[in-house]
Design a protein around this motif. Structure first.
Motif, PDB file in Angstrom:
ATOM      1  N   HIS A   1       0.822  -1.207   0.000  1.00 25.65           N
ATOM      2  CA  HIS A   1       0.000   0.000   0.000  1.00 25.65           C
ATOM      3  C   HIS A   1       0.860   1.263   0.000  1.00 25.65           C
ATOM      4  O   HIS A   1       0.456   2.296  -0.554  1.00 25.65           O
TER       5      HIS A   1
ATOM      6  N   TRP B   1      -9.195   1.334  -7.145  1.00 28.71           N
ATOM      7  CA  TRP B   1      -8.717   0.295  -6.228  1.00 28.71           C
ATOM      8  C   TRP B   1      -9.854  -0.390  -5.478  1.00 28.71           C
ATOM      9  O   TRP B   1      -9.622  -1.067  -4.486  1.00 28.71           O
TER      10      TRP B   1
ATOM     11  N   LYS C   1       1.881   1.501  -3.838  1.00 32.65           N
ATOM     12  CA  LYS C   1       0.927   1.281  -4.925  1.00 32.65           C
ATOM     13  C   LYS C   1       0.652   2.548  -5.737  1.00 32.65           C
ATOM     14  O   LYS C   1       0.088   2.461  -6.833  1.00 32.65           O
TER      15      LYS C   1
END
Length: 470
Positions: free
Chosen positions: A391, A406, A394
């Motif tokens: 995360h 997402w 990303k």
């Protein structure tokens, strides 16, 4: 290792017969019933009427063909599993906590009974009661070869009390066919789903008021039947969780309602979808990596270059070879998913930004770590850290214009993996591989001995004959 067993549970009442006792004292009950029919005086028409009795289920919509729901009594299925002599050494009923030492600092998670969920359920049950963790599995499968697009929708049942290493062996028949769900075609576009309340009602009742069951050695135990896990891909999970599903108006969809009006687990005590919808390695790790990671790599790297690199890899024995590349693969199997996970980092290294490579690498690392056969708190910390690292990196995937939204269901489910392991044990025990092998044994093999007519009836008849022979 130090094991702490749950006290005041597992009370047994001796005196009942084990499977082998019943086998040796078989009284040919079906032969007696047939003999009674022949000698009691009813006409042939009355006998035919008795043997052809059916319990129709009326669908909510008008279907093009007749709908038949073939199912077995689920309590009898669980009893058959419990009395299987091959599984006697591998079934346990007592929740336990396993620690690395007697100081009880670092807990170890492996089987379902070592998770916190089984321990918590046992806390609310009466003293002496046992838990039978029900495992349901469903997936649509093809049943015809070169004979058209004929499908079957089996619903399988098993027990989480069986050791995971044994449950994964198809030859021991840890999964039984509970129902053959119809696949109707309706005249109207509105989608309807077969009502499973009738099939699963005995399990909900047993989870409410308990039921007496024979354990593997012939003793009586009173048991509760919570739903431990439901193994299916996301579309099948949506179907099983609902008993009345139809397309809602656009205004309802705006409110993010999923259309589930009467979920199967509504009156099922000790069962919560946040617990029994467990992660599955095949669907939620390997297929998710193919649907997301591989697509990202194909988008950011020139597909022709990626295919060339794939064709040049020297594969070892047992690994898939992709001589034609991976960008245009069709009908990709789980074996291909696992093989591509092995290659993908080596294929894109040097051709993508460093942060992009880190994001893909740690996500694949998360998938591998999550499939460990046992977990300690240290390993769970590593799993959570891998997901957090993804995360953190990303944004580089978003900046590369390969993923802007997402809201991905399977990726959102990754947030619950660590929690699920603490509650229900290791993820690897919910593999879909035994289910796929059970499809061959319970569905595809019986179809091959038929005449390609009335598939469901012939499957049921063949399995009935096999059961008697067994």
């Amino acid at each position: 290792m130090f094991t702490e067993l749950y006290e005041s549970c597992g009370k047994v009442f001796p005196g009942r017969k084990s499977f082998m006792d019943s086998f040796r004292e078989d009284c040919y009950q079906e032969w007696k019933f047939a003999s009674w029919l022949l000698h009691s005086g009813p006409s042939s028409t009355a006998i035919d009427l008795l043997l052809s009795l059916d319990m129709p289920i009326q669908p909510k919509g008008h279907s093009k063909n007749a709908i038949h729901l073939l199912y077995w009594q689920p309590i009898e299925c669980l009893q058959a599993i419990l009395r299987n002599p091959l599984l006697v050494p591998y079934i346990s009923f007592v929740p336990r906590k396993v620690w690395t030492s007697t100081t009880k600092i670092c807990q170890v998670y492996d089987e379902w009974l070592t998770g916190d969920l089984a321990w918590n359920i046992q806390n609310v049950l009466p003293p002496g009661a046992n838990i039978l963790g029900v495992v349901l599995s469903s997936n649509k499968t093809s049943i015809s070869i070169m004979m058209g697009n004929c499908m079957a929708y089996p619903l399988l049942i098993s027990l989480a009390n069986i050791d995971a290493s044994i449950q994964l062996k198809p030859s021991l028949h840890g999964y039984l066919l509970l129902a053959l769900l119809p696949i109707p075609k309706f005249f109207h576009k509105t989608t309807h789903v077969c009502n499973l309340n009738k099939v699963l009602a005995p399990l909900r009742i047993a989870a409410t008021v308990w039921i007496m069951m024979n354990d593997p050695v012939g003793n009586l135990q009173y048991c509760y039947t919570p739903l431990a896990s439901q193994i299916a891909d996301t579309p099948e999970e949506s179907l099983l969780l609902a008993t009345n599903y139809k397309n809602f108006l656009k205004a309802i969809k705006v409110l993010h309602f999923n259309g589930v009006v009467k979920p199967v687990w509504r009156d099922w005590p000790l069962s919560d979808p946040s617990n029994f919808v467990t992660p599955k390695p095949l669907h939620h790790f390997q297929k998710m990596s193919w649907d997301q990671d591989t697509k990202w790599c194909i988008s950011i790297v020139d597909p022709a270059e990626l295919d060339l690199c794939s064709s040049l890899i020297q594969t070892t024995v047992g690994y898939c070879a992709f001589d034609m590349g991976i960008s245009k693969l069709k009908q990709v199997t789980g074996h291909d998913h696992r093989a591509i996970l092995h290659y993908i980092i080596g294929l894109i290294a040097g051709a993508v930004p460093q942060c992009f490579l880190v994001a893909v690498h740690v996500l694949i690392k998360f998938c591998y770590l999550s499939q460990a056969p046992t977990f300690t708190e240290d390993l769970l910390t590593k799993v959570a850290k891998s997901l957090q690292t993804f995360h953190d990196h990303k944004d580089t995937i978003t900046h590369a214009d390969v993923q802007s939204n997402w809201e991905i269901l399977k990726m959102e489910l990754l947030q619950s993996v660590v929690c699920s392991i603490r509650l229900s044990g290791v993820v690897i025990q919910w593999l879909a591989d035994p289910m796929e092998h059970a499809h061959v044994q319970e569905i595809k093999a019986p179809v091959q001995v038929g005449n390609n007519q009335n598939y469901y009836n012939q499957i049921a008849h063949h399995l009935d004959c096999l059961e008697k022979c067994f």
